[in-house]
Design a protein around this motif. Structure first.
Motif, PDB file in Angstrom:
ATOM      1  N   ALA A  60     -33.459  55.507  10.701  1.00 57.92           N
ATOM      2  CA  ALA A  60     -34.481  54.877  11.537  1.00 57.92           C
ATOM      3  C   ALA A  60     -35.878  55.345  11.153  1.00 57.92           C
ATOM      4  CB  ALA A  60     -34.203  55.192  13.006  1.00 57.92           C
ATOM      5  N   TYR A  61     -36.018  56.656  10.865  1.00 61.24           N
ATOM      6  CA  TYR A  61     -37.334  57.177  10.509  1.00 61.24           C
ATOM      7  C   TYR A  61     -37.835  56.543   9.207  1.00 61.24           C
ATOM      8  CZ  TYR A  61     -41.023  60.239   8.929  1.00 61.24           C
ATOM      9  OH  TYR A  61     -42.223  60.707   8.463  1.00 61.24           O
ATOM     10  N   ALA A  99     -38.876  52.985   9.806  1.00 57.41           N
ATOM     11  CA  ALA A  99     -40.176  52.899  10.480  1.00 57.41           C
ATOM     12  C   ALA A  99     -41.307  53.264   9.531  1.00 57.41           C
ATOM     13  CB  ALA A  99     -40.189  53.821  11.693  1.00 57.41           C
ATOM     14  N   TRP A 109     -43.178  50.950   7.321  1.00 59.15           N
ATOM     15  CA  TRP A 109     -44.208  50.124   7.928  1.00 59.15           C
ATOM     16  C   TRP A 109     -45.418  50.913   8.405  1.00 59.15           C
ATOM     17  CZ3 TRP A 109     -44.037  44.895   7.835  1.00 59.15           C
ATOM     18  CH2 TRP A 109     -42.824  44.326   7.440  1.00 59.15           C
ATOM     19  N   SER A 159     -36.713  47.009   3.836  1.00 64.28           N
ATOM     20  CA  SER A 159     -36.617  48.151   4.744  1.00 64.28           C
ATOM     21  C   SER A 159     -35.339  48.092   5.582  1.00 64.28           C
ATOM     22  CB  SER A 159     -37.845  48.219   5.656  1.00 64.28           C
ATOM     23  OG  SER A 159     -37.968  47.064   6.464  1.00 64.28           O
TER      24      SER A 159
END
Length: 250
Positions: free
Chosen positions: A164-165, A168, A171, A47
């Motif tokens: 960033a999205y 995130a 996860w 990621s």
């Protein structure tokens, strides 16, 4: 500023999507080899590389094609912009999707070659209602984020925000956020940590399209004039200037 030639825009989408898949698959292979006994650490490594790689690719190719790299984003751009004469035309969206899908397959093959992985289709099945709901959530959120930024004149933030999205969503969604039909198809061609078995792909693509539709409905509810900003998706590029923020009226 005039729009780049169509072939340049398609080349940017091909290269951008291909390199995105190479980042996802390649970092997945590296993570699996470096941390063979820790799946959680593998996902963290995968990621992190995806966040950084996607951010750089949007910055690199955004000024040429808008850096869609995703058929759902291109379809949403076409749908939202069609009434105001912005965004992709019908022929352009079809060409974008073809370029994205071809690039995704080539990116997976490239990662296999770099890491000397035997060619073969993935066998990792990804299924279950929870996983599919995760893809709806991931895709809807991505579409909403992209068009919210464009509509409010903050498209220049798309690179770090989208990166960033997605990082995130690796996860917080049960599917680890594929959120992209082209990337999903490409990942069939690597039987590695990041692969997805062909049998799982149709359901994934179907719910991604559903997620895209949900995202469009949310965009229209929250930002009724979002179609006017379709030329600034994903990042302000030569096809149109970034719109100035203005109040939305239903």
């Amino acid at each position: 500023m005039s729009a780049p030639a169509p072939w340049r825009r398609l080349l940017a989408e091909f290269l951008g999507t291909g390199l995105l898949v190479a980042v996802v698959v390649g970092s997945g292979i590296a993570a699996q080899r470096l941390s063979p006994d820790d799946v959680g650490l593998q996902l963290l490594q995968n990621s992190t590389a995806t966040v950084l790689g996607l951010t750089v690719l949007i910055l690199l190719f955004g000024p040429v094609s808008g850096a869609h790299f995703n058929p759902v984003v291109s379809l949403a751009d076409w749908w939202l912009g069609r009434r105001s004469g912005t965004g992709l035309a019908t022929g352009e969206v079809a060409a974008y999707i073809v370029a994205q899908c071809l690039g995704a397959v080539c990116g997976a093959v490239l990662a296999n070659v770099m890491f000397e992985v035997d060619a073969g289709m993935a066998v990792t099945e990804r299924s279950g209602s929870g996983v599919l709901v995760g893809e709806v959530v991931a895709t809807a959120g991505l579409v909403l984020l992209i068009f919210a930024l464009a509509r409010t004149g903050r498209g220049a933030l798309a690179a770090p925000a989208v990166g960033a999205y997605i990082g995130a969503a690796y996860w917080f969604t049960s599917s680890t956020s594929f959120a992209n039909p082209a990337v999903t198809a490409g990942r069939m061609f690597s039987d590695t940590f990041a692969g997805i078995a062909p049998v799982s792909v149709p359901a994934f693509v179907a719910v991604q399209l559903v997620g895209g539709a949900v995202g469009v409905l949310l965009v229209l509810s929250l930002y009724p004039g979002a179609g006017r900003a379709a030329d600034a998706v994903v990042i302000p590029h030569e096809n149109g200037a970034a719109p100035r923020p203005e109040p939305d009226r239903a």
